[in-house]
Design a protein around this motif. Structure first.
Motif, PDB file in Angstrom:
ATOM      1  N   ARG A 503     -35.844   3.817  44.036  1.00  0.00           N
ATOM      2  CA  ARG A 503     -36.571   3.583  42.855  1.00  0.00           C
ATOM      3  C   ARG A 503     -37.892   3.364  43.646  1.00  0.00           C
ATOM      4  NH1 ARG A 503     -36.579   8.722  39.692  1.00  0.00           N
ATOM      5  NH2 ARG A 503     -34.895   8.981  40.027  1.00  0.00           N
ATOM      6  N   LEU A 504     -38.006   1.877  43.800  1.00  0.00           N
ATOM      7  CA  LEU A 504     -39.038   1.085  44.255  1.00  0.00           C
ATOM      8  C   LEU A 504     -39.275   1.324  45.248  1.00  0.00           C
ATOM      9  CD1 LEU A 504     -38.653  -2.463  42.320  1.00  0.00           C
ATOM     10  CD2 LEU A 504     -40.166  -0.815  41.662  1.00  0.00           C
ATOM     11  N   ARG A 505     -38.019   1.246  46.264  1.00  0.00           N
ATOM     12  CA  ARG A 505     -38.597   1.387  47.543  1.00  0.00           C
ATOM     13  C   ARG A 505     -39.101   2.749  47.804  1.00  0.00           C
ATOM     14  NH1 ARG A 505     -32.719  -0.397  48.563  1.00  0.00           N
ATOM     15  NH2 ARG A 505     -32.459  -2.658  47.693  1.00  0.00           N
ATOM     16  N   ARG A 506     -38.611   3.396  47.256  1.00  0.00           N
ATOM     17  CA  ARG A 506     -39.622   4.696  47.819  1.00  0.00           C
ATOM     18  C   ARG A 506     -40.747   5.000  47.215  1.00  0.00           C
ATOM     19  NH1 ARG A 506     -41.068   8.479  49.229  1.00  0.00           N
ATOM     20  NH2 ARG A 506     -40.859  10.233  49.254  1.00  0.00           N
ATOM     21  N   GLY A 507     -41.130   4.276  46.076  1.00  0.00           N
ATOM     22  CA  GLY A 507     -42.327   3.936  46.013  1.00  0.00           C
ATOM     23  C   GLY A 507     -43.156   3.065  46.879  1.00  0.00           C
ATOM     24  N   MET A 508     -42.761   1.618  47.254  1.00  0.00           N
ATOM     25  CA  MET A 508     -42.857   1.550  48.793  1.00  0.00           C
ATOM     26  C   MET A 508     -43.432   2.234  49.506  1.00  0.00           C
ATOM     27  SD  MET A 508     -41.820  -2.133  47.524  1.00  0.00           S
ATOM     28  CE  MET A 508     -42.701  -3.480  48.311  1.00  0.00           C
ATOM     29  N   TYR A 509     -42.331   2.953  50.143  1.00  0.00           N
ATOM     30  CA  TYR A 509     -42.302   4.171  51.095  1.00  0.00           C
ATOM     31  C   TYR A 509     -43.942   5.031  51.028  1.00  0.00           C
ATOM     32  CZ  TYR A 509     -41.215   7.894  54.211  1.00  0.00           C
ATOM     33  OH  TYR A 509     -41.119   8.115  55.838  1.00  0.00           O
ATOM     34  N   ALA A 510     -43.887   5.965  49.953  1.00  0.00           N
ATOM     35  CA  ALA A 510     -45.273   6.034  49.477  1.00  0.00           C
ATOM     36  C   ALA A 510     -46.660   5.925  49.337  1.00  0.00           C
ATOM     37  CB  ALA A 510     -44.719   7.068  48.094  1.00  0.00           C
ATOM     38  N   VAL A 511     -46.454   4.390  49.384  1.00  0.00           N
ATOM     39  CA  VAL A 511     -47.889   3.771  49.375  1.00  0.00           C
ATOM     40  C   VAL A 511     -48.544   4.487  50.874  1.00  0.00           C
ATOM     41  CG1 VAL A 511     -48.875   1.621  49.468  1.00  0.00           C
ATOM     42  CG2 VAL A 511     -47.168   2.069  47.702  1.00  0.00           C
ATOM     43  N   SER A 512     -47.296   3.838  51.899  1.00  0.00           N
ATOM     44  CA  SER A 512     -47.579   3.620  53.590  1.00  0.00           C
ATOM     45  C   SER A 512     -46.812   4.800  54.566  1.00  0.00           C
ATOM     46  CB  SER A 512     -46.409   2.209  53.898  1.00  0.00           C
ATOM     47  OG  SER A 512     -47.016   1.296  53.948  1.00  0.00           O
ATOM     48  N   ASN A 513     -47.027   5.865  53.553  1.00  0.00           N
ATOM     49  CA  ASN A 513     -46.426   7.391  54.377  1.00  0.00           C
ATOM     50  C   ASN A 513     -47.164   8.827  53.773  1.00  0.00           C
ATOM     51  OD1 ASN A 513     -44.837   5.694  56.362  1.00  0.00           O
ATOM     52  ND2 ASN A 513     -44.253   5.153  55.128  1.00  0.00           N
ATOM     53  N   GLU A 514     -48.006   8.338  52.535  1.00  0.00           N
ATOM     54  CA  GLU A 514     -48.319   9.789  52.369  1.00  0.00           C
ATOM     55  C   GLU A 514     -49.178   9.301  51.707  1.00  0.00           C
ATOM     56  OE1 GLU A 514     -45.995  10.269  48.740  1.00  0.00           O
ATOM     57  OE2 GLU A 514     -43.997  10.133  49.237  1.00  0.00           O
ATOM     58  N   ARG A 515     -50.318  10.522  51.699  1.00  0.00           N
ATOM     59  CA  ARG A 515     -50.943  10.748  51.548  1.00  0.00           C
ATOM     60  C   ARG A 515     -52.470  10.073  50.803  1.00  0.00           C
ATOM     61  NH1 ARG A 515     -53.660  13.867  56.220  1.00  0.00           N
ATOM     62  NH2 ARG A 515     -52.622  15.183  57.429  1.00  0.00           N
ATOM     63  N   ARG A 516     -52.074  10.067  49.743  1.00  0.00           N
ATOM     64  CA  ARG A 516     -52.593   9.456  48.542  1.00  0.00           C
ATOM     65  C   ARG A 516     -51.852   7.863  48.732  1.00  0.00           C
ATOM     66  NH1 ARG A 516     -53.399  13.297  43.512  1.00  0.00           N
ATOM     67  NH2 ARG A 516     -55.267  11.071  42.966  1.00  0.00           N
ATOM     68  N   GLY A 517     -51.843   7.332  49.404  1.00  0.00           N
ATOM     69  CA  GLY A 517     -51.074   6.218  49.256  1.00  0.00           C
ATOM     70  C   GLY A 517     -52.272   5.460  49.638  1.00  0.00           C
ATOM     71  N   THR A 518     -51.952   4.259  49.218  1.00  0.00           N
ATOM     72  CA  THR A 518     -53.445   2.899  49.155  1.00  0.00           C
ATOM     73  C   THR A 518     -53.019   2.456  50.774  1.00  0.00           C
ATOM     74  OG1 THR A 518     -52.428   1.588  48.006  1.00  0.00           O
ATOM     75  CG2 THR A 518     -53.654   2.156  46.853  1.00  0.00           C
ATOM     76  N   ALA A 519     -51.663   2.661  51.487  1.00  0.00           N
ATOM     77  CA  ALA A 519     -51.892   2.000  52.539  1.00  0.00           C
ATOM     78  C   ALA A 519     -51.723   2.987  53.617  1.00  0.00           C
ATOM     79  CB  ALA A 519     -50.912   1.105  52.505  1.00  0.00           C
ATOM     80  N   TYR A 520     -52.013   4.346  53.562  1.00  0.00           N
ATOM     81  CA  TYR A 520     -51.771   5.259  54.286  1.00  0.00           C
ATOM     82  C   TYR A 520     -52.400   4.810  55.705  1.00  0.00           C
ATOM     83  CZ  TYR A 520     -50.864  10.046  56.178  1.00  0.00           C
ATOM     84  OH  TYR A 520     -51.212  11.008  56.651  1.00  0.00           O
ATOM     85  N   GLY A 521     -53.787   4.597  55.306  1.00  0.00           N
ATOM     86  CA  GLY A 521     -54.052   4.263  56.589  1.00  0.00           C
ATOM     87  C   GLY A 521     -53.580   3.120  57.695  1.00  0.00           C
ATOM     88  N   SER A 522     -52.815   1.962  57.495  1.00  0.00           N
ATOM     89  CA  SER A 522     -52.184   1.190  58.347  1.00  0.00           C
ATOM     90  C   SER A 522     -50.687   1.776  58.171  1.00  0.00           C
ATOM     91  CB  SER A 522     -53.241   0.218  57.331  1.00  0.00           C
ATOM     92  OG  SER A 522     -54.094  -0.044  57.458  1.00  0.00           O
ATOM     93  N   ARG A 523     -50.012   2.945  58.210  1.00  0.00           N
ATOM     94  CA  ARG A 523     -48.752   3.617  58.250  1.00  0.00           C
ATOM     95  C   ARG A 523     -48.749   3.530  60.293  1.00  0.00           C
ATOM     96  NH1 ARG A 523     -52.475   7.609  58.541  1.00  0.00           N
ATOM     97  NH2 ARG A 523     -52.190   9.451  59.782  1.00  0.00           N
ATOM     98  N   ILE A 524     -46.617   3.173  60.214  1.00  0.00           N
ATOM     99  CA  ILE A 524     -46.244   3.526  60.899  1.00  0.00           C
ATOM    100  C   ILE A 524     -45.925   4.621  61.606  1.00  0.00           C
ATOM    101  CG2 ILE A 524     -44.253   2.147  62.772  1.00  0.00           C
ATOM    102  CD1 ILE A 524     -44.597  -0.576  61.011  1.00  0.00           C
ATOM    103  N   ILE A 525     -46.838   5.204  62.525  1.00  0.00           N
ATOM    104  CA  ILE A 525     -46.003   6.789  62.781  1.00  0.00           C
ATOM    105  C   ILE A 525     -44.764   6.744  63.347  1.00  0.00           C
ATOM    106  CG2 ILE A 525     -46.512   8.326  64.564  1.00  0.00           C
ATOM    107  CD1 ILE A 525     -48.158   7.963  61.842  1.00  0.00           C
ATOM    108  N   ALA A 526     -44.050   5.662  64.055  1.00  0.00           N
ATOM    109  CA  ALA A 526     -42.894   5.438  65.311  1.00  0.00           C
ATOM    110  C   ALA A 526     -41.815   5.980  63.507  1.00  0.00           C
ATOM    111  CB  ALA A 526     -42.650   4.375  66.283  1.00  0.00           C
ATOM    112  N   ASP A 527     -41.147   6.795  64.159  1.00  0.00           N
ATOM    113  CA  ASP A 527     -39.833   7.507  62.984  1.00  0.00           C
ATOM    114  C   ASP A 527     -38.876   6.066  62.465  1.00  0.00           C
ATOM    115  OD1 ASP A 527     -41.404   9.993  61.966  1.00  0.00           O
ATOM    116  OD2 ASP A 527     -40.143  11.109  64.019  1.00  0.00           O
ATOM    117  N   ALA A 528     -38.240   5.440  64.009  1.00  0.00           N
ATOM    118  CA  ALA A 528     -37.572   4.374  63.615  1.00  0.00           C
ATOM    119  C   ALA A 528     -38.046   3.492  62.817  1.00  0.00           C
ATOM    120  CB  ALA A 528     -37.254   3.980  65.035  1.00  0.00           C
ATOM    121  N   PHE A 529     -39.694   2.868  62.806  1.00  0.00           N
ATOM    122  CA  PHE A 529     -39.568   2.156  62.677  1.00  0.00           C
ATOM    123  C   PHE A 529     -40.665   1.861  60.871  1.00  0.00           C
ATOM    124  CE2 PHE A 529     -39.395   0.731  66.604  1.00  0.00           C
ATOM    125  CZ  PHE A 529     -38.463  -0.465  66.032  1.00  0.00           C
TER     126      PHE A 529
END
Length: 648
Positions: A503-529
């Motif tokens: 659950r913690l990891r899923r929340g951290m994933y949302a931080v970087s990969n979902e639009r309202r995440g605080t690090a969405y602007g610095s996400r990695i687009i490559a699906d494998a990474f």
């Protein structure tokens, strides 16, 4: 007159007795002398021969060759190079000043070294060699050798000295060596004789100092014949010493160079940990310094420039610097509450923008609040009120214990200077250190990584690696010593509920990969990474009620030293973690703007083992990233050549 025969006979008898007495005395003296000579020359021959040899033969130490240091791929980081120097023997030189004047016509001489040499000559015996010029070129040493007849008392010599080809990239990791000082000797109980060899080099800071026991080696010895005044006449034999151990580090020199360049002019630190082994793949502190300046003694001007720099280049911010971890600590608070069973991952907390505790109001970073949030959304949007509530339910002691379980408030055993323990406070700590009771407000502050809570960038990277793997990953800096592999830091599986970690990891994933995440602007687009992470902003000043009512002053409008610290932690790839990263930018403002972009870039560099393709970045950023990559590739700092000079 005719003497009586009887008198003559009496006289003859007296003379014979006296003759016999004197002869006997003489015989006894000669016999005693002969016995004494026999005793000294035969019976005591070995003892007197030893005394004579000790007066004629001296045993002198031969400095050992220092072990060299390599990165994980075999690239040299700390090496020994031939060091050409010119020495003078005062008693052979005659007119010393005249000889020095002639020497200056052949090669350039440093005024500081000449002054030091003159001082040494005044203090030393006239037959002892004193260095006039050190680390000179082969061309200069050749000039001196060719003109030797015109330079009485001058001798060209060759030895070994330390050089760091990677210059400032590894300054805080490897450290540097320097001549043994009186202070160094005072800190060592029963120092080895080799430490008293003039200008013998030992590790001063960093790995060079912490693994001095392996790197130094064992001294050799030579027997030399000396005359009555102690001057060496010839060498009789020698026993070579034992070379120090070569050390291979876990750090990747190419990645380290990129990280150092990416930090640029910021006062910052970044750490990349291998989630499988605990290997420190990069551990960079900025700004840095050139360790080669310290090897032979740094100039006063250079040293003043380092110590007076506001960004503190001499401080190793990766392990020595401790900072309030801010919102990067929220995973620890959440996990403590989940493991204690005081909340569930789907339970929600209402955030109106603050939480009132007693007579005090604890604010959320978002003035209007976040409404109803669960664990995932509390991490994604970094809601403070959610964690105030969790902390008040679970209590500081369980939060502190969980922090230590994840490597915070723990001094990790790595061979670097000034490794900080950080602080994961609890009730007992405050009572013992401050003599005060723990307050509920202290718990609220600690829940979002503020108050007394302190952590180093390395500890935050270790924490993230443990969250990513569920194992007690420990940092490892030395990969092998003389080819012998050192124990890894893979660690054992921690006694935690795996569902809570997911659950913690899923929340951290949302931080970087979902639009309202605080690090969405610095996400990695490559699906494998795809990267999971958490931003953090830690305050370095108190915000008064009056300022909050009037509107909190923006960081960019404050003096640099009063701005918030920016933090980010993350791991990737999300579904199979390879690396964990932490970045701290001192007084950088918000973690999403200052720290997260750096973390994303260095993570991609590690994952691709070199420059990543532009397709790994969001489309809107690609032109900027391309320009950045070209700038970093073309603007890498020059490195030191083996001769001590710089190369482009």
């Amino acid at each position: 007159m005719k003497r009586n025969p009887r008198d003559l006979e009496t006289t003859h008898r007296k003379l014979n007795r006296r003759t016999l007495l004197v002869g006997g005395i003489q015989a006894a003296f000669v016999g005693g002398l002969a016995m004494r000579m026999r005793y000294m020359q035969v019976d005591q021959a070995d003892q007197f021969r030893l005394l004579a040899e000790e007066n004629r033969i001296n045993i002198r130490l031969i400095p050992p060759k220092r072990g060299e240091i390599f990165d994980r791929n075999g690239k040299i980081i700390g090496q020994n190079i031939p060091s050409y120097r010119v020495v003078i023997v005062r008693e052979d030189a005659g007119d010393v000043e005249k000889v020095i004047e002639n020497l200056t016509r052949l090669i350039p001489l440093n005024d500081e070294e000449l002054a030091r040499a003159r001082t040494e000559m005044r203090r030393s015996a006239p037959f002892l060699p004193v260095t006039l010029a050190d680390r000179i070129t082969w061309e200069d040493i050749s000039k001196v050798a060719v003109n030797a007849p015109a330079l009485p008392g001058i001798t060209p010599e060759v030895g070994l000295t330390r050089v760091y080809p990677q210059s400032d990239d590894f300054a805080h990791v490897v450290g540097y060596v320097g001549p043994v000082s009186d202070y160094d000797l005072s800190q060592i109980t029963d120092p080895e004789p080799v430490l008293r060899i003039p200008r013998f080099q030992i590790g001063k800071v960093g790995l060079e100092a912490k693994r001095e026991d392996l790197l130094r080696g064992k001294a050799g010895a030579k027997r030399v014949e000396v005359n009555a005044t102690g001057r060496v006449m010839r060498e009789l034999d020698r026993r070579e010493g034992q070379q120090g151990a070569d050390l291979q580090l876990t750090v990747d020199a190419e990645l380290q160079e990129y990280v150092q360049a990416r930090l640029g002019d910021e006062s910052a630190a970044a750490v990349i940990v291998d989630c499988e082994t605990g290997d420190l793949r990069a551990i960079a502190s900025a700004p840095s310094f050139d360790p080669n300046l310290f090897v032979r003694g740094i100039s006063l001007a250079d040293y003043r420039g380092l110590t007076e720099n506001t960004y503190r280049p001499l401080a190793n911010k990766t392990v020595q610097g401790t900072y309030p971890p801010g919102s990067t600590f929220k995973m620890i608070t959440a996990l403590a509450a989940l493991e204690a069973g005081v909340t569930g991952p789907d339970d929600t907390v209402y955030c109106p923008g603050y939480l009132e505790v007693g007579s005090r109001r604890f604010h959320c970073w978002r003035r209007g609040g976040h409404g109803h949030v669960d664990l995932l959304n509390s991490l994604k949007q970094s809601c403070d009120v959610y964690y105030y509530e969790m902390a008040l339910k679970v209590g500081i002691d369980k939060i502190s214990a969980m922090a230590q379980k994840f490597g915070l408030g723990v001094k990790h055993n790595i061979p670097m200077s000034a490794v900080a323990r950080g602080l994961a406070p609890n009730r007992d700590w405050k009572s013992r250190v401050h003599g005060q009771d723990w307050l509920v407000g202290d718990t609220a502050n600690a829940s979002i990584g503020q108050g007394f809570m302190l952590a180093s960038p390395m500890q935050l990277a270790v924490m993230t690696a443990r969250i990513a793997t569920g194992r007690s990953v420990s940092p490892r800096l030395v990969k092998s010593a003389n080819g012998v592999e050192q124990p890894t830091g893979a660690g054992e599986v921690m006694d935690l509920n795996e569902n809570n970690l997911r659950r913690l990891r899923r929340g951290m994933y949302a931080v970087s990969n979902e639009r309202r995440g605080t690090a969405y602007g610095s996400r990695i687009i490559a699906d494998a990474f795809r990267m999971a992470g958490k931003t953090g902003t830690s305050q370095v000043r108190n915000i008064t009620a009056a300022e909050r009512a009037a509107g909190v002053i923006r960081n960019k409008d404050l003096p640099w030293e009063r701005r918030d610290h920016a933090l980010f932690v993350g791991f990737a790839p999300f579904d199979n973690p390879k690396y964990a990263v932490s970045v701290v930018v001192e007084h950088g403002g918000g973690g999403s703007k200052a720290a997260a972009p750096i973390a994303r870039d260095v993570m991609l560099q590690a994952l691709y083992n070199g420059q990543p393709p532009l397709e790994a970045y969001p489309k809107k950023d690609r032109s900027r990233i391309k320009a950045q990559q070209e700038r970093l590739q073309g603007g890498r700092r020059p490195k030191a050549r083996p001769d001590g000079k710089d190369r482009a």
